[in-house]
Design an enzyme around this catalytic site. Structure first.
Site, PDB file in Angstrom:
ATOM      1  N   GLN A 181       1.674 -17.912 -32.700  1.00 35.50           N
ATOM      2  CA  GLN A 181       1.408 -17.472 -31.786  1.00 35.50           C
ATOM      3  C   GLN A 181       1.303 -15.382 -31.654  1.00 35.50           C
ATOM      4  O   GLN A 181       1.144 -15.148 -30.351  1.00 35.50           O
ATOM      5  CB  GLN A 181       2.563 -18.111 -30.166  1.00 35.50           C
ATOM      6  N   THR A 237     -13.916 -28.750 -49.710  1.00 35.75           N
ATOM      7  CA  THR A 237     -14.982 -28.222 -50.170  1.00 35.75           C
ATOM      8  C   THR A 237     -14.620 -27.301 -48.989  1.00 35.75           C
ATOM      9  O   THR A 237     -14.235 -27.396 -47.687  1.00 35.75           O
ATOM     10  CB  THR A 237     -16.224 -28.500 -49.430  1.00 35.75           C
ATOM     11  N   CYS A 323       1.665 -35.472 -23.038  1.00 36.96           N
ATOM     12  CA  CYS A 323       1.181 -37.463 -22.661  1.00 36.96           C
ATOM     13  C   CYS A 323       1.736 -37.887 -23.377  1.00 36.96           C
ATOM     14  O   CYS A 323       0.673 -37.341 -24.690  1.00 36.96           O
ATOM     15  CB  CYS A 323      -0.501 -36.584 -21.897  1.00 36.96           C
TER      16      CYS A 323
HETATM   17  N1  PLP Z   1       2.563 -24.177 -34.206  1.00 38.53           N
HETATM   18  C1  PLP Z   1       2.053 -22.639 -32.624  1.00 38.53           C
HETATM   19  C2  PLP Z   1       3.698 -21.824 -32.250  1.00 38.53           C
HETATM   20  C3  PLP Z   1       1.361 -23.445 -31.461  1.00 38.53           C
HETATM   21  O1  PLP Z   1       1.559 -23.398 -30.743  1.00 38.53           O
HETATM   22  C4  PLP Z   1       0.325 -24.222 -32.385  1.00 38.53           C
HETATM   23  C5  PLP Z   1      -1.443 -24.324 -31.292  1.00 38.53           C
HETATM   24  O2  PLP Z   1      -0.612 -25.079 -30.719  1.00 38.53           O
HETATM   25  C6  PLP Z   1      -0.068 -24.898 -33.295  1.00 38.53           C
HETATM   26  C7  PLP Z   1       1.984 -24.904 -34.722  1.00 38.53           C
HETATM   27  C8  PLP Z   1      -1.193 -26.698 -33.963  1.00 38.53           C
HETATM   28  O3  PLP Z   1      -2.068 -25.482 -34.708  1.00 38.53           O
HETATM   29  P1  PLP Z   1      -3.442 -25.665 -34.513  1.00 38.53           P
HETATM   30  O4  PLP Z   1      -4.239 -25.700 -33.555  1.00 38.53           O
HETATM   31  O5  PLP Z   1      -4.057 -24.394 -35.459  1.00 38.53           O
HETATM   32  O6  PLP Z   1      -2.994 -27.056 -35.679  1.00 38.53           O
END
Ligand code: PLP
Length: 368
Positions: A181, A237, A323
């Site tokens: 984030q 790939t 959910c």
């Molecule tokens: N970690 C955090 C803090 C995230 O906000 C997110 C996505 O929502 C992820 C991991 C997972 O990322 P990705 O959608 O690239 O798998």
């Protein structure tokens, strides 16, 4: 997108910038070579991948050997945690994390427990921050790895990853941080980090592509077996258009970081000033350092699911609930923080183009 619709869910995903898309397009059409092929088509794809690697690594001052392209942060987290554990568990088997991590970390840790890892899930304080005393205590128990995120995806809470990384190292552990984030949004001090993950679709790049940074000298066991891509660490790939897009998106995010940060900070500051005038709206993790583009609001007397249902046609927002088997479960993050507004909280996440007028309208509609 419908002009009447306001997108306030930039923490979930972001749109692809036109500059990113235009660099990707040739690799989705004419330049379709497989980067592992020896002919000129393959060479062209390989060149594009190398350029993307150079772009990311020059921007972040990494060695190109330290970057592995993945399908996103979830895969990077799995590779970092499982790969590191599998390669090093004969040395130590204790992993330390926090209860407010993204599910990708928590579920991976749960799986590691099933194969013998000991995992400490640290509590956080009411502002979502690591409790230093608890971390110190856990660090006394021969830690192999500390996995603590930089910015929380629900609240924007920022952990002190420099201090945490130092503490991990002083106790012989490596430090992994999920910076999904904050990557490209803040100037992050990465000095103490041994491994980190990032994701294209959070930084105005494509979905289905991301990266894992692994500091030189760290050994991982691969999770994908097959070809010799990434020196055998991640077979499969190469996703050439995705990797090209990730490189461009990363470069743009960091080039525009200060400019975008200023815009988003100003917008959020004005929004917060307005929120402060409304007694029934509270900010979760009010006293913690937070990302400027994410805010989590507890709205007294408004069930978040019902509120979002009412606003779904006008605003893209997120509630903290997840959910699970058709049952809405309250946010594990707000629960760990003991927020008084667990059932009444929504996440608002903005981008550089979000206007004050849009946020004003949201406050009006919330209060109707
Ligand atoms: N970690 C955090 C803090 C995230 O906000 C997110 C996505 O929502 C992820 C991991 C997972 O990322 P990705 O959608 O690239 O798998």
């Amino acid at each position: 997108m419908n002009k009447e619709f306001t997108y306030l869910d930039y923490a979930a995903t972001t749109p692809i910038l036109p500059e990113v898309l235009s660099e990707m397009l040739p690799y989705l059409s004419d330049n379709y070579g497989n980067a592992s092929s020896r002919h000129s088509f393959g060479m062209l794809a390989k060149k594009a991948i190398n350029l993307s690697k150079e772009r990311i690594c020059t921007t972040l001052k990494w060695d190109t050997e330290e970057l592995i392209f993945t399908s996103g942060s979830t895969e990077a987290i799995n590779l970092a945690l499982k790969g590191f554990y599998l390669a090093n568990s004969s040395f130590r088997n204790h992993i330390i994390t926090i209860k407010t991590e993204h599910k990708a970390v928590l579920e991976t840790c749960k799986w590691l427990e099933s194969i013998g890892a000991t995992v400490t899930y640290l509590n956080v304080d009411r502002n979502g921050l690591v409790i230093k005393g608890e971390l110190e205590k856990a660090l006394k128990e021969s830690p192999l790895l500390v996995a603590i995120m930089h910015a929380n995806n629900e609240t924007g809470v920022l952990q002190d990853i420099v201090e945490i990384g130092k503490m991990a190292h002083e106790n012989g552990a490596k430090f992994f941080s999920d910076v999904t984030q904050s990557f490209g949004k803040l100037d992050i001090n990465l000095d103490q980090i041994d491994m980190l993950c990032f994701s294209g679709h959070k930084i105005f790049g494509p979905k289905g592509v991301g990266g894992l940074f692994v500091k030189k000298g760290i050994t991982l066991t691969p999770l994908m077996h097959g070809g010799q891509q990434h020196n055998g660490l991640r077979a499969g790939t190469y996703n050439v258009p995705g990797i090209v897009g990730l490189g461009k998106a990363t470069e743009l995010a960091f080039n525009r970081l200060i400019q975008n940060l200023e815009v988003v900070e100003n917008t959020m500051k004005t929004f917060i000033d307005k929120i402060n005038e409304i007694p029934s709206i509270h900010i979760n993790a009010l006293k913690a350092p937070r990302l400027p583009h994410i805010i989590n609001l507890g709205i007294e007397g408004q069930d978040s699911e019902k509120l979002l249902e009412r606003l779904d046609n006008e605003f893209a927002l997120a509630s903290g609930s997840a959910c699970n088997a058709q049952i809405m479960e309250p946010s594990h993050v707000l629960k760990a923080m003991r927020s008084p507004w667990i059932e009444e909280s929504i996440r608002v996440s903005i981008g550089p183009s979000t206007s004050i007028a849009e946020l004003d309208q949201l406050l009006v509609r919330i209060q109707e």
